[in-house]
Design a protein around this motif. Structure first.
Motif, PDB file in Angstrom:
ATOM      1  N   ALA A 175      10.156  -0.579   6.300  1.00 13.47           N
ATOM      2  CA  ALA A 175      10.957  -1.803   6.373  1.00 13.47           C
ATOM      3  C   ALA A 175      12.293  -1.569   5.685  1.00 13.47           C
ATOM      4  CB  ALA A 175      10.231  -2.987   5.734  1.00 13.47           C
ATOM      5  N   VAL A 176      13.261  -2.433   6.004  1.00 15.56           N
ATOM      6  CA  VAL A 176      14.600  -2.328   5.428  1.00 15.56           C
ATOM      7  C   VAL A 176      15.039  -3.702   4.932  1.00 15.56           C
ATOM      8  CG1 VAL A 176      17.034  -1.828   5.883  1.00 15.56           C
ATOM      9  CG2 VAL A 176      15.250  -0.407   6.931  1.00 15.56           C
ATOM     10  N   ILE A 177      15.626  -3.729   3.728  1.00 17.77           N
ATOM     11  CA  ILE A 177      16.268  -4.938   3.206  1.00 17.77           C
ATOM     12  C   ILE A 177      17.749  -4.615   3.091  1.00 17.77           C
ATOM     13  CG2 ILE A 177      16.397  -6.591   1.295  1.00 17.77           C
ATOM     14  CD1 ILE A 177      13.510  -5.754   0.591  1.00 17.77           C
ATOM     15  N   ILE A 178      18.587  -5.365   3.801  1.00 17.30           N
ATOM     16  CA  ILE A 178      20.001  -5.019   3.907  1.00 17.30           C
ATOM     17  C   ILE A 178      20.897  -6.156   3.438  1.00 17.30           C
ATOM     18  CG2 ILE A 178      19.889  -5.707   6.355  1.00 17.30           C
ATOM     19  CD1 ILE A 178      22.249  -2.998   5.009  1.00 17.30           C
ATOM     20  N   HIS A 192       0.846  -1.189   0.000  1.00 21.29           N
ATOM     21  CA  HIS A 192       0.000   0.000   0.000  1.00 21.29           C
ATOM     22  C   HIS A 192       0.885   1.244   0.000  1.00 21.29           C
ATOM     23  CE1 HIS A 192      -2.765  -3.146   1.473  1.00 21.29           C
ATOM     24  NE2 HIS A 192      -3.679  -2.427   0.839  1.00 21.29           N
ATOM     25  N   GLU A 193       1.904   1.187  -0.874  1.00 23.75           N
ATOM     26  CA  GLU A 193       2.834   2.304  -1.060  1.00 23.75           C
ATOM     27  C   GLU A 193       3.678   2.572   0.185  1.00 23.75           C
ATOM     28  OE1 GLU A 193       0.750   5.689  -2.647  1.00 23.75           O
ATOM     29  OE2 GLU A 193       0.617   4.764  -4.636  1.00 23.75           O
ATOM     30  N   GLU A 194       3.933   1.498   0.968  1.00 19.59           N
ATOM     31  CA  GLU A 194       4.850   1.639   2.092  1.00 19.59           C
ATOM     32  C   GLU A 194       6.275   1.894   1.557  1.00 19.59           C
ATOM     33  OE1 GLU A 194       1.725  -1.434   3.455  1.00 19.59           O
ATOM     34  OE2 GLU A 194       2.876  -0.983   1.630  1.00 19.59           O
ATOM     35  N   THR A 195       7.051   2.642   2.304  1.00 23.39           N
ATOM     36  CA  THR A 195       8.422   2.961   1.909  1.00 23.39           C
ATOM     37  C   THR A 195       9.373   1.890   2.424  1.00 23.39           C
ATOM     38  OG1 THR A 195       7.959   5.340   1.949  1.00 23.39           O
ATOM     39  CG2 THR A 195      10.268   4.672   2.053  1.00 23.39           C
ATOM     40  N   ILE A 196      10.167   1.341   1.515  1.00 18.41           N
ATOM     41  CA  ILE A 196      11.124   0.289   1.870  1.00 18.41           C
ATOM     42  C   ILE A 196      12.521   0.716   1.426  1.00 18.41           C
ATOM     43  CG2 ILE A 196      11.822  -2.106   1.473  1.00 18.41           C
ATOM     44  CD1 ILE A 196       8.924  -2.810   1.156  1.00 18.41           C
ATOM     45  N   LEU A 197      13.481   0.591   2.325  1.00 17.99           N
ATOM     46  CA  LEU A 197      14.866   0.924   2.037  1.00 17.99           C
ATOM     47  C   LEU A 197      15.635  -0.341   1.664  1.00 17.99           C
ATOM     48  CD1 LEU A 197      17.350   2.814   2.041  1.00 17.99           C
ATOM     49  CD2 LEU A 197      17.515   2.429   4.518  1.00 17.99           C
ATOM     50  N   LEU A 198      16.243  -0.345   0.481  1.00 18.46           N
ATOM     51  CA  LEU A 198      17.073  -1.452   0.017  1.00 18.46           C
ATOM     52  C   LEU A 198      18.525  -0.992   0.022  1.00 18.46           C
ATOM     53  CD1 LEU A 198      17.538  -4.229  -1.370  1.00 18.46           C
ATOM     54  CD2 LEU A 198      17.109  -3.079  -3.551  1.00 18.46           C
ATOM     55  N   VAL A 199      19.362  -1.674   0.816  1.00 16.20           N
ATOM     56  CA  VAL A 199      20.769  -1.291   0.954  1.00 16.20           C
ATOM     57  C   VAL A 199      21.631  -2.397   0.358  1.00 16.20           C
ATOM     58  CG1 VAL A 199      22.552  -0.503   2.543  1.00 16.20           C
ATOM     59  CG2 VAL A 199      20.143  -0.133   3.114  1.00 16.20           C
ATOM     60  N   ASP A 200      22.359  -2.075  -0.719  1.00 14.15           N
ATOM     61  CA  ASP A 200      23.197  -3.074  -1.389  1.00 14.15           C
ATOM     62  C   ASP A 200      24.274  -2.346  -2.187  1.00 14.15           C
ATOM     63  OD1 ASP A 200      24.122  -5.232  -3.266  1.00 14.15           O
ATOM     64  OD2 ASP A 200      22.515  -6.318  -2.257  1.00 14.15           O
ATOM     65  N   ASP A 201      25.496  -2.856  -2.150  1.00 16.50           N
ATOM     66  CA  ASP A 201      26.577  -2.194  -2.884  1.00 16.50           C
ATOM     67  C   ASP A 201      26.618  -2.588  -4.351  1.00 16.50           C
ATOM     68  OD1 ASP A 201      29.449  -4.307  -2.460  1.00 16.50           O
ATOM     69  OD2 ASP A 201      27.376  -4.796  -1.990  1.00 16.50           O
ATOM     70  N   GLU A 202      25.807  -3.547  -4.782  1.00 17.33           N
ATOM     71  CA  GLU A 202      25.752  -3.943  -6.192  1.00 17.33           C
ATOM     72  C   GLU A 202      24.701  -3.096  -6.905  1.00 17.33           C
ATOM     73  OE1 GLU A 202      27.487  -6.115  -7.929  1.00 17.33           O
ATOM     74  OE2 GLU A 202      28.550  -7.311  -6.432  1.00 17.33           O
ATOM     75  N   ALA A 203      25.138  -2.298  -7.886  1.00 16.79           N
ATOM     76  CA  ALA A 203      24.214  -1.407  -8.598  1.00 16.79           C
ATOM     77  C   ALA A 203      23.107  -2.178  -9.300  1.00 16.79           C
ATOM     78  CB  ALA A 203      24.992  -0.559  -9.610  1.00 16.79           C
ATOM     79  N   ALA A 204      23.444  -3.338  -9.878  1.00 11.53           N
ATOM     80  CA  ALA A 204      22.434  -4.122 -10.594  1.00 11.53           C
ATOM     81  C   ALA A 204      21.333  -4.591  -9.654  1.00 11.53           C
ATOM     82  CB  ALA A 204      23.087  -5.325 -11.279  1.00 11.53           C
ATOM     83  N   ILE A 205      21.701  -5.001  -8.456  1.00 12.23           N
ATOM     84  CA  ILE A 205      20.711  -5.475  -7.483  1.00 12.23           C
ATOM     85  C   ILE A 205      19.821  -4.314  -7.033  1.00 12.23           C
ATOM     86  CG2 ILE A 205      20.408  -6.462  -5.176  1.00 12.23           C
ATOM     87  CD1 ILE A 205      22.909  -8.119  -5.679  1.00 12.23           C
ATOM     88  N   ARG A 206      20.433  -3.138  -6.836  1.00 16.69           N
ATOM     89  CA  ARG A 206      19.624  -1.984  -6.436  1.00 16.69           C
ATOM     90  C   ARG A 206      18.599  -1.625  -7.503  1.00 16.69           C
ATOM     91  NH1 ARG A 206      24.672   0.098  -5.025  1.00 16.69           N
ATOM     92  NH2 ARG A 206      24.591   1.619  -6.727  1.00 16.69           N
TER      93      ARG A 206
END
Length: 221
Positions: A149-152, A99-113
């Motif tokens: 939420a955060v995906i790290i 429902h348009e929740e904000t999620i932070l994705l943290v990854d050093d691989e540009a392709a994955i981001r």
């Protein structure tokens, strides 16, 4: 191609003019953790993740490379979504959407981001991305009032996933956190557990697997 099935496909091609890929390693470039870079320059999961997501949508990838000239990657995706491999995509097609929740994705691989950003949007979330733990903390501080939420990633330069979680817990103690990693030993798993982190997303992951983890967080119990 062994993964190709009859039908119509949409092809996404990416070409570079680099040094090309040596023939003896061409068959290994999609293997998880295979890389020719130094340990602090890459994890070897970028292409593996791309392959996992493309296969998860019923597609396949072809590579053409010549030494001294460059490489071309072509991702073939079924033009008819229903023509994909339903064994892989059905779980993400069960009607769950955010429902348009904000999620932070943290990854050093540009392709994955970039792939993660696209998938999160498709699942009706608002994605934020960060390049490492330090950048992730700045993003979390800036968006702390609307972050859901955060995906790290676990292995990153400057600040790894464990260091990020320790710092984030002081700022946002109840934030749902998902650790994305291909390798998670028991000692590290217990450290995360002591910090209240029990959700693990194995790399390389598909859209269906990401949707399942987010459903555990956001779907009504």
């Amino acid at each position: 191609m062994p993964d190709a099935k009859p039908g119509k496909y949409v092809v996404l091609g990416v070409r570079d003019t680099g040094t090309g890929i040596q023939p003896e390693i061409l068959d290994r470039i999609f293997d998880p953790f295979f890389t020719t870079k130094n340990p602090d320059k890459g994890t070897g999961l970028g292409l593996s993740t791309v392959m996992g997501i493309v296969k998860g949508h019923g597609g396949f990838v072809q590579v053409y490379s010549q030494l001294g000239i460059g490489s071309t990657f072509a991702a073939y995706l079924p033009a008819d979504r229903m023509g994909g491999d339903t064994q892989h995509v059905c779980k993400s097609d069960d009607g769950f959407r955010g429902h348009e929740e904000t999620i932070l994705l943290v990854d050093d691989e540009a392709a994955i981001r970039e792939i993660g950003r696209a998938v999160l949007r498709r699942l009706n979330f608002k994605p934020l991305t960060a390049t490492d733990g330090a950048d992730g903390l700045m993003q979390a501080a800036e968006h702390r009032t609307d972050l859901s939420a955060v995906i790290i990633d676990l292995h990153m330069p400057h600040m790894d996933g464990l260091g990020f979680v320790r710092a984030l817990r002081r700022m946002l103690p109840d934030m749902p956190i998902v650790v994305a990693s291909g390798r998670l030993d028991e000692i590290t798993k217990e450290e995360f557990k002591s910090l209240g982190v029990t959700m693990h997303l194995a790399k390389p992951f598909t859209e269906a697997q990401l949707a399942d983890v987010l459903k555990d967080i956001f779907a009504p119990k």
